[in-house]
Design a protein around this motif. Structure first.
Motif, short mmCIF file in Angstrom:
data_model
loop_
_atom_site.label_atom_id
_atom_site.label_comp_id
_atom_site.label_asym_id
_atom_site.label_seq_id
_atom_site.Cartn_x
_atom_site.Cartn_y
_atom_site.Cartn_z
N GLU A 27 15.54 -24.29 17.84
CA GLU A 27 14.23 -23.68 17.63
C GLU A 27 13.30 -24.57 16.79
OE1 GLU A 27 17.22 -20.61 18.49
OE2 GLU A 27 17.12 -21.93 16.77
N GLY A 28 13.65 -25.81 16.58
CA GLY A 28 12.86 -26.69 15.73
C GLY A 28 13.19 -26.47 14.26
N GLN A 29 12.64 -27.32 13.42
CA GLN A 29 13.01 -27.30 12.00
C GLN A 29 12.69 -25.96 11.32
OE1 GLN A 29 11.51 -30.58 9.74
NE2 GLN A 29 12.05 -29.67 7.79
N ASP A 30 11.54 -25.39 11.57
CA ASP A 30 11.13 -24.17 10.88
C ASP A 30 11.30 -22.90 11.73
OD1 ASP A 30 10.40 -25.64 8.63
OD2 ASP A 30 8.39 -26.01 9.43
N GLY A 31 11.76 -23.03 12.96
CA GLY A 31 11.83 -21.88 13.85
C GLY A 31 13.13 -21.11 13.76
N TYR A 32 13.08 -19.90 14.23
CA TYR A 32 14.26 -19.05 14.39
C TYR A 32 13.91 -17.94 15.37
CZ TYR A 32 11.90 -15.88 11.10
OH TYR A 32 11.00 -15.05 10.49
N VAL A 33 14.91 -17.24 15.86
CA VAL A 33 14.69 -16.13 16.78
C VAL A 33 14.70 -14.85 15.95
CG1 VAL A 33 15.53 -14.91 18.81
CG2 VAL A 33 15.84 -17.38 18.64
N ARG A 34 13.68 -14.04 16.12
CA ARG A 34 13.53 -12.79 15.37
C ARG A 34 13.86 -11.61 16.28
NH1 ARG A 34 7.72 -10.62 13.10
NH2 ARG A 34 8.53 -8.94 11.79
N HIS A 35 14.89 -10.87 15.92
CA HIS A 35 15.29 -9.67 16.66
C HIS A 35 14.99 -8.46 15.77
CE1 HIS A 35 17.54 -12.04 19.65
NE2 HIS A 35 18.04 -12.72 18.64
N ARG A 36 13.96 -7.71 16.10
CA ARG A 36 13.61 -6.52 15.31
C ARG A 36 14.41 -5.32 15.80
NH1 ARG A 36 7.03 -7.04 15.62
NH2 ARG A 36 6.95 -9.23 15.06
N LEU A 37 14.77 -4.45 14.87
CA LEU A 37 15.46 -3.22 15.24
C LEU A 37 14.51 -2.33 16.03
CD1 LEU A 37 18.14 -1.61 14.94
CD2 LEU A 37 17.08 -0.48 12.97
N VAL A 38 14.94 -1.92 17.22
CA VAL A 38 14.13 -1.08 18.09
C VAL A 38 14.57 0.37 17.97
CG1 VAL A 38 13.46 -0.63 20.49
CG2 VAL A 38 13.76 -2.99 19.70
N ASP A 39 15.90 0.58 17.91
CA ASP A 39 16.45 1.93 17.85
C ASP A 39 17.90 1.84 17.39
OD1 ASP A 39 16.54 4.69 18.08
OD2 ASP A 39 16.65 4.71 20.27
N TYR A 40 18.47 2.96 16.98
CA TYR A 40 19.89 2.98 16.63
C TYR A 40 20.43 4.39 16.72
CZ TYR A 40 18.60 4.70 11.94
OH TYR A 40 18.11 5.43 10.90
N SER A 41 21.75 4.46 16.86
CA SER A 41 22.48 5.72 16.81
C SER A 41 23.65 5.49 15.86
CB SER A 41 22.96 6.12 18.21
OG SER A 41 23.95 5.21 18.66
N ASP A 42 24.57 6.42 15.80
CA ASP A 42 25.70 6.24 14.88
C ASP A 42 26.62 5.09 15.27
OD1 ASP A 42 26.43 7.81 17.07
OD2 ASP A 42 28.04 8.79 15.99
N LYS A 43 26.62 4.66 16.54
CA LYS A 43 27.49 3.57 16.98
C LYS A 43 26.76 2.39 17.62
CE LYS A 43 31.56 6.38 17.75
NZ LYS A 43 32.63 6.75 18.66
N SER A 44 25.50 2.54 17.98
CA SER A 44 24.77 1.50 18.68
C SER A 44 23.53 1.09 17.90
CB SER A 44 24.34 1.99 20.07
OG SER A 44 25.48 2.31 20.84
N PHE A 45 23.32 -0.24 17.83
CA PHE A 45 22.23 -0.80 17.06
C PHE A 45 21.45 -1.73 17.98
CE2 PHE A 45 25.86 0.38 14.66
CZ PHE A 45 25.33 1.21 13.69
N TYR A 46 20.27 -1.28 18.41
CA TYR A 46 19.47 -1.97 19.42
C TYR A 46 18.40 -2.83 18.75
CZ TYR A 46 21.51 1.66 22.38
OH TYR A 46 22.37 2.49 23.03
N PHE A 47 18.64 -4.12 18.71
CA PHE A 47 17.63 -5.06 18.25
C PHE A 47 16.95 -5.63 19.50
CE2 PHE A 47 20.68 -4.84 14.85
CZ PHE A 47 19.93 -4.94 13.69
N ASP A 48 15.79 -6.21 19.33
CA ASP A 48 15.08 -6.80 20.45
C ASP A 48 15.94 -7.88 21.11
OD1 ASP A 48 13.10 -7.70 22.22
OD2 ASP A 48 12.17 -8.99 20.71
N GLY A 49 16.45 -7.60 22.30
CA GLY A 49 17.22 -8.58 23.06
C GLY A 49 18.70 -8.65 22.76
#
Length: 179
Positions: A121-143
């Motif tokens: 992702e280059g020197q200053d880059g990174y991939v950002r995965h934001r939390l979209v939704d969750y339940s007691d067992k599933s954690f849905y981040f972007d992608g």
């Protein structure tokens, strides 16, 4: 004789349907991975949701190997390190990652590195995965989605974001292992 044939037919039908359902689950269906859209509100969440991931996890990655070590929380972050390697020992990638709290929301940041430590992702880059939704067992981040499957197993569903295989979902079954 007809009763035996009927029993065999019922068994084969049940086995075929069960096998088909298991194959579909393993292949990773699109609804297992959600997408963040600008303007969305993230659910209020903190690191307590992902504390269960602390530890060493190993699993198969498309017939190769993958390991993800998640460290305990320090402040508003839970850092981690992952690596993927072939069955012959060749490194496919390294990954530095962190679960972090950002303005009351949970995010998962990832920085990929090649075997010679060149940043994807280059020197200053990174991939950002934001939390979209969750339940007691599933954690849905972007992608990417983490699904808890007992205390010592979980499944990761990851959607390839770009390139020839964009949109394809990779499924990684992980198991807690001693370090």
């Amino acid at each position: 004789m007809q009763k035996i044939l009927f029993t065999v037919l019922v068994f084969l039908t049940f086995f075929g349907i069960t096998h088909l359902c298991m194959a579909q689950q393993e292949s990773g269906s699109p609804e297992k991975v959600l997408t963040w859209s600008e303007g969305m509100d993230c659910p209020e969440a903190g690191l307590e949701l992902v504390q269960w991931l602390t530890g060493n996890w190993e699993g198969s990655l498309e017939g190769n190997n993958q390991q993800h070590v998640v460290f305990s929380q320090s402040g508003t972050q839970m850092p981690g390190f992952a690596r993927g390697w072939t069955n012959t020992g060749d490194v496919m990638f390294y990954e530095i990652n962190v679960f972090t709290e950002v303005e009351g929301c949970l995010e998962y940041h990832v920085k990929h590195l090649s075997s010679n430590l060149s940043a994807w992702e280059g020197q200053d880059g990174y991939v950002r995965h934001r939390l979209v939704d969750y339940s007691d067992k599933s954690f849905y981040f972007d992608g990417i989605t983490f699904v808890k499957n007992g205390s010592d197993k979980h499944i990761v569903y990851f959607r390839i974001p770009e390139g020839e295989q964009a949109g394809r979902i990779i499924v990684v079954n992980q198991e807690r292992k001693p370090l």
